[in-house]
Design a protein around this motif. Structure first.
Motif, PDB file in Angstrom:
ATOM      1  N   UNK A   1     -36.262 -13.691  29.310  1.00 54.03           N
ATOM      2  CA  UNK A   1     -36.347 -11.813  29.296  1.00 54.03           C
ATOM      3  C   UNK A   1     -36.772 -11.585  28.230  1.00 54.03           C
ATOM      4  N   UNK A   2     -36.090 -11.963  27.458  1.00 56.11           N
ATOM      5  CA  UNK A   2     -36.102 -10.971  25.939  1.00 56.11           C
ATOM      6  C   UNK A   2     -37.852 -11.304  25.556  1.00 56.11           C
ATOM      7  N   UNK A   3     -38.153 -12.066  25.996  1.00 55.51           N
ATOM      8  CA  UNK A   3     -39.980 -12.189  25.087  1.00 55.51           C
ATOM      9  C   UNK A   3     -41.147 -11.998  26.783  1.00 55.51           C
ATOM     10  N   UNK A   4     -40.107 -11.818  27.515  1.00 53.17           N
ATOM     11  CA  UNK A   4     -41.278 -10.998  28.481  1.00 53.17           C
ATOM     12  C   UNK A   4     -41.472  -9.364  28.127  1.00 53.17           C
ATOM     13  N   UNK A   5     -39.907  -9.079  27.746  1.00 54.37           N
ATOM     14  CA  UNK A   5     -40.033  -7.188  27.124  1.00 54.37           C
ATOM     15  C   UNK A   5     -40.533  -7.215  25.926  1.00 54.37           C
ATOM     16  N   UNK A   6     -40.465  -8.262  25.022  1.00 56.61           N
ATOM     17  CA  UNK A   6     -41.254  -7.908  23.984  1.00 56.61           C
ATOM     18  C   UNK A   6     -42.627  -7.926  24.016  1.00 56.61           C
ATOM     19  N   UNK A   7     -43.817  -9.012  25.455  1.00 58.39           N
ATOM     20  CA  UNK A   7     -45.047  -9.114  24.939  1.00 58.39           C
ATOM     21  C   UNK A   7     -45.666  -8.051  25.552  1.00 58.39           C
TER      22      UNK A   7
ATOM     23  N   UNK B   1     -52.566  -8.891  18.097  1.00 63.21           N
ATOM     24  CA  UNK B   1     -52.347 -10.561  18.106  1.00 63.21           C
ATOM     25  C   UNK B   1     -50.827 -10.712  16.888  1.00 63.21           C
ATOM     26  N   UNK B   2     -50.797  -9.754  16.535  1.00 64.05           N
ATOM     27  CA  UNK B   2     -49.270 -10.006  15.322  1.00 64.05           C
ATOM     28  C   UNK B   2     -48.316  -9.399  16.274  1.00 64.05           C
ATOM     29  N   UNK B   3     -47.954  -8.305  17.165  1.00 63.53           N
ATOM     30  CA  UNK B   3     -47.040  -8.293  17.763  1.00 63.53           C
ATOM     31  C   UNK B   3     -47.257  -9.840  18.930  1.00 63.53           C
TER      32      UNK B   3
ATOM     33  N   UNK C   1     -43.835 -14.209  20.140  1.00 58.43           N
ATOM     34  CA  UNK C   1     -44.036 -16.400  20.457  1.00 58.43           C
ATOM     35  C   UNK C   1     -42.700 -16.881  19.452  1.00 58.43           C
ATOM     36  N   UNK C   2     -43.207 -16.441  18.096  1.00 53.58           N
ATOM     37  CA  UNK C   2     -41.799 -17.247  17.274  1.00 53.58           C
ATOM     38  C   UNK C   2     -40.156 -17.018  17.159  1.00 53.58           C
ATOM     39  N   UNK C   3     -40.395 -15.535  17.633  1.00 56.63           N
ATOM     40  CA  UNK C   3     -38.504 -14.885  18.167  1.00 56.63           C
ATOM     41  C   UNK C   3     -38.587 -15.966  19.288  1.00 56.63           C
ATOM     42  N   UNK C   4     -39.197 -16.110  20.808  1.00 52.03           N
ATOM     43  CA  UNK C   4     -39.028 -16.607  21.646  1.00 52.03           C
ATOM     44  C   UNK C   4     -38.633 -18.194  21.156  1.00 52.03           C
ATOM     45  N   UNK C   5     -39.143 -18.435  20.338  1.00 58.12           N
ATOM     46  CA  UNK C   5     -39.293 -20.244  20.304  1.00 58.12           C
ATOM     47  C   UNK C   5     -38.592 -20.569  19.215  1.00 58.12           C
ATOM     48  N   UNK C   6     -37.599 -19.610  18.417  1.00 58.07           N
ATOM     49  CA  UNK C   6     -36.541 -19.891  17.620  1.00 58.07           C
ATOM     50  C   UNK C   6     -35.218 -19.564  18.600  1.00 58.07           C
TER      51      UNK C   6
END
Length: 90
Positions: free
Chosen positions: A51-57, A69-71, A76-81
């Protein structure tokens, strides 16, 4: 008299066996409960991560070019961690 001592010793040994067997069962039940709790925590963390990843995207959508691209890369990096941290709960 010896017969009484024999019965008493048998009763004490039987009580000891029942007591230690119950402790082993309690330990097993406790371990199962801890595993179930850890599994539930993992599933909840995994769901929150998605859910957090979806909101960040979604936050990145209005951006353009390199900023977008940076965002997305940061999301993605935050999601993977977060997923790696959730796996550590298992």
């Amino acid at each position: 008299m010896n017969q009484i001592k024999h019965y008493l010793a048998t009763a004490v040994l039987a009580a000891f066996a029942l007591t230690t067997g119950g402790a082993a069962t309690a330990a097993t039940d406790s371990a199962k409960a801890m595993k179930a709790s850890a599994d539930a925590d993992y599933k909840a963390a995994k769901k929150k991560t998605g859910a957090d990843y979806k909101a960040a995207k979604a936050h990145c959508r209005p951006m353009k070019g390199d900023a977008q691209k940076t965002c997305k890369a940061e999301a993605k990096a935050t999601h993977e961690k977060a997923e790696a941290d959730a796996k550590m709960m298992k």
